[in-house]
Enzyme design. Structure first.
Site, PDB file in Angstrom:
ATOM      1  N   THR A 131      68.114  44.544  30.661  1.00  0.00           N
ATOM      2  CA  THR A 131      68.933  43.649  31.704  1.00  0.00           C
ATOM      3  C   THR A 131      68.118  42.336  32.101  1.00  0.00           C
ATOM      4  O   THR A 131      66.779  42.506  32.110  1.00  0.00           O
ATOM      5  CB  THR A 131      69.036  44.334  33.128  1.00  0.00           C
ATOM      6  OG1 THR A 131      70.055  45.467  32.755  1.00  0.00           O
ATOM      7  CG2 THR A 131      69.879  43.594  34.144  1.00  0.00           C
ATOM      8  N   ARG A 160      82.240  52.042  32.147  1.00  0.00           N
ATOM      9  CA  ARG A 160      81.447  52.251  33.184  1.00  0.00           C
ATOM     10  C   ARG A 160      80.818  50.956  33.556  1.00  0.00           C
ATOM     11  O   ARG A 160      80.669  49.809  32.874  1.00  0.00           O
ATOM     12  CB  ARG A 160      80.120  53.064  32.617  1.00  0.00           C
ATOM     13  CG  ARG A 160      79.073  53.363  33.558  1.00  0.00           C
ATOM     14  CD  ARG A 160      77.872  52.324  33.127  1.00  0.00           C
ATOM     15  NE  ARG A 160      76.631  52.548  33.711  1.00  0.00           N
ATOM     16  CZ  ARG A 160      75.442  51.671  33.921  1.00  0.00           C
ATOM     17  NH1 ARG A 160      75.670  50.495  33.621  1.00  0.00           N
ATOM     18  NH2 ARG A 160      74.285  52.104  34.506  1.00  0.00           N
ATOM     19  N   ILE A 161      80.724  50.666  35.098  1.00  0.00           N
ATOM     20  CA  ILE A 161      79.900  49.791  35.536  1.00  0.00           C
ATOM     21  C   ILE A 161      78.869  50.056  36.239  1.00  0.00           C
ATOM     22  O   ILE A 161      78.826  51.139  36.967  1.00  0.00           O
ATOM     23  CB  ILE A 161      81.029  48.962  36.670  1.00  0.00           C
ATOM     24  CG1 ILE A 161      82.293  48.764  36.101  1.00  0.00           C
ATOM     25  CG2 ILE A 161      80.450  48.037  37.474  1.00  0.00           C
ATOM     26  CD1 ILE A 161      83.605  48.112  36.877  1.00  0.00           C
ATOM     27  N   GLY A 162      77.726  49.323  35.935  1.00  0.00           N
ATOM     28  CA  GLY A 162      76.412  49.542  36.662  1.00  0.00           C
ATOM     29  C   GLY A 162      75.997  48.900  37.883  1.00  0.00           C
ATOM     30  O   GLY A 162      77.150  48.228  38.496  1.00  0.00           O
ATOM     31  N   GLY A 180      67.081  48.613  35.870  1.00  0.00           N
ATOM     32  CA  GLY A 180      66.981  50.061  35.708  1.00  0.00           C
ATOM     33  C   GLY A 180      68.068  50.769  35.592  1.00  0.00           C
ATOM     34  O   GLY A 180      69.165  50.297  35.176  1.00  0.00           O
ATOM     35  N   GLY A 225      71.285  51.972  36.550  1.00  0.00           N
ATOM     36  CA  GLY A 225      72.139  51.202  37.443  1.00  0.00           C
ATOM     37  C   GLY A 225      72.636  52.342  38.586  1.00  0.00           C
ATOM     38  O   GLY A 225      72.852  51.924  39.717  1.00  0.00           O
TER      39      GLY A 225
HETATM   40  N1  ASP Z   1      70.754  48.358  35.370  1.00  0.00           N
HETATM   41  C1  ASP Z   1      71.503  48.085  34.283  1.00  0.00           C
HETATM   42  C2  ASP Z   1      72.450  49.040  34.209  1.00  0.00           C
HETATM   43  O1  ASP Z   1      72.376  50.244  34.594  1.00  0.00           O
HETATM   44  C3  ASP Z   1      70.779  48.483  33.150  1.00  0.00           C
HETATM   45  C4  ASP Z   1      69.208  47.602  32.886  1.00  0.00           C
HETATM   46  O2  ASP Z   1      68.612  47.306  33.888  1.00  0.00           O
HETATM   47  O3  ASP Z   1      68.927  47.455  31.827  1.00  0.00           O
HETATM   48  O4  ASP Z   1      73.484  48.650  33.999  1.00  0.00           O
END
Ligand code: ASP
Length: 371
Positions: free
Chosen positions: A230, A258-260, A282, A284
């Site tokens: 991200t 799915r929504i993070g 990280g 989510g």
């Molecule tokens: N936090 C993001 C998610 O869970 C993933 C990431 O940080 O790479 O969608």
């Protein structure tokens, strides 16, 4: 750009732009401010193999330095934190090395579904999009949701329809634009580990033989094969305003729709002029469960502790090891880059001459100031 060139960009282009001047706006925060502006960005956290070939590491640090330079130039010129974080995140979305925009990870069905959010610390206005598939720069659309609607989050077809209503302001692409072979290879690994079937290649794409499976230092992200990456940016501008922006493709092999945490205000993104601006990266679900970004801000306000203390309490005391990390900047210009994973792609600068680009614990490149 090789390491020497990056150092030259850092030293010759950025440092002369800097210089801390006394703040003259008379407000509390201005009096306590340690610098006129500050900016931090991240390109994801996870298990980043320390034996990654140096030239591959340099590709990442060069990209981070270039994106940082864009934000530095804007803040130095007096542009708003909001403009700076949007511009930096758009640059990282266009860079296929990161899991946002082009180069995003795939759902288990082999699609790219993108999430992003932006927040203005001066007004607490915020906007987000979730599950978009044709928006070249989701962060720009998130900003338009903030500025042009009564809502905060628009998702999927509704967000795309809103984008269509804005015409050329929002660049649209065929979903194939987001495809990269390296991310497809990661999906193969994730689904193989889970014993799930691999979907057919999306329409209009083909696997590139010149992109070997191991070109991305984040391929071995976690035992579960989750891919981080991200992107996010937080900034404090000369006017004392804070802003935060975060954009992602989510997690490799995620369920469709799915929504993070990235588009969830208070989880993966938050900005409040009274405290700080935070962007997370990280797992989510953990960031949502613990309201990580808002928790850091609240601890500063309620416990009257520094940004560093608040961020450390949350990242090391609330989250579990390997959940990820955050970048943040406080209203006084204090910078925090805290992670509980192996590494976090990151870069930071402020008007006092602080300048660093890092992946693992110690910064890989530093031109630190304080004048
Ligand atoms: N936090 C993001 C998610 O869970 C993933 C990431 O940080 O790479 O969608």
């Amino acid at each position: 750009m090789n390491r020497a060139c990056v150092a030259i960009v850092l030293a010759c282009v950025l440092v002369p732009l800097m210089g801390c001047r006394a703040s003259g706006d008379g407000a509390d925060a201005a009096a306590a401010r340690t610098c006129e502006w500050a900016i931090v960005l991240h390109g994801g956290a996870g298990v980043i193999d320390k034996s990654t070939p140096p030239e591959r590491v340099r590709e990442y640090t060069d990209s981070l330095a270039r994106a940082l330079a864009i934000g530095v130039e804007m803040l130095e010129a007096g542009r708003s934190a909001l403009d700076a974080v949007e511009a930096v995140v758009m640059t990282l979305e266009d860079d296929e090395k990161f899991n946002a925009g082009r180069g995003a990870v795939f759902t288990a069905e082999g699609r790219n579904e993108l999430d992003a959010s932006i927040m203005d610390g001066a007004t607490l206005k915020c906007g987000a999009v979730a599950g978009v598939t044709t928006i070249k720069n989701p962060i720009r659309l998130a900003r338009r949701v903030m500025e042009m609607t009564r809502h905060i989050i628009l998702s999927r077809e509704g967000a795309e329809a809103f984008a269509s209503s804005l015409g050329p302001d929002i660049a649209r692409v065929d979903p194939a634009y987001f495809f990269t072979t390296r991310r497809w290879r990661v999906l193969e690994e994730v689904l193989k580990e889970r014993n799930e079937p691999m979907p057919a290649l999306p329409k209009g794409v083909s696997l590139s033989a010149v992109e070997p499976a191991d070109t991305d230092p984040r391929h071995r992200d976690t035992p579960a094969g989750v891919t981080f990456g991200t992107v996010g940016c937080v900034a404090l501008d000369r006017a004392g305003n804070l802003a935060a922006a975060t954009s992602t493709g989510g997690m490799s092999g995620k369920r469709w729709a799915r929504i993070g945490d990235s588009p969830i205000i208070g989880a993966g993104n938050y900005a409040n002029n009274a405290s700080c601006a935070v962007s997370g990266t990280g797992t989510g679900e953990e960031f949502i469960r613990h309201g990580v970004a808002r928790d850091i801000s609240d601890r500063m306000l309620y416990k009257r502790i520094s940004l560093a203390q608040a961020a450390n309490e949350v990242v090391h005391g609330v989250l579990k090891p390997d959940d990820g990390g955050i970048i943040a900047v406080s209203r006084t210009g204090e910078i925090a880059m805290v992670f509980n994973s192996d590494g976090m792609f990151r870069a930071a600068a402020d008007s006092r001459g602080r300048l660093e680009v890092g992946i693992w614990e110690r910064p890989e490149m530093q031109a630190s100031g304080g004048r």
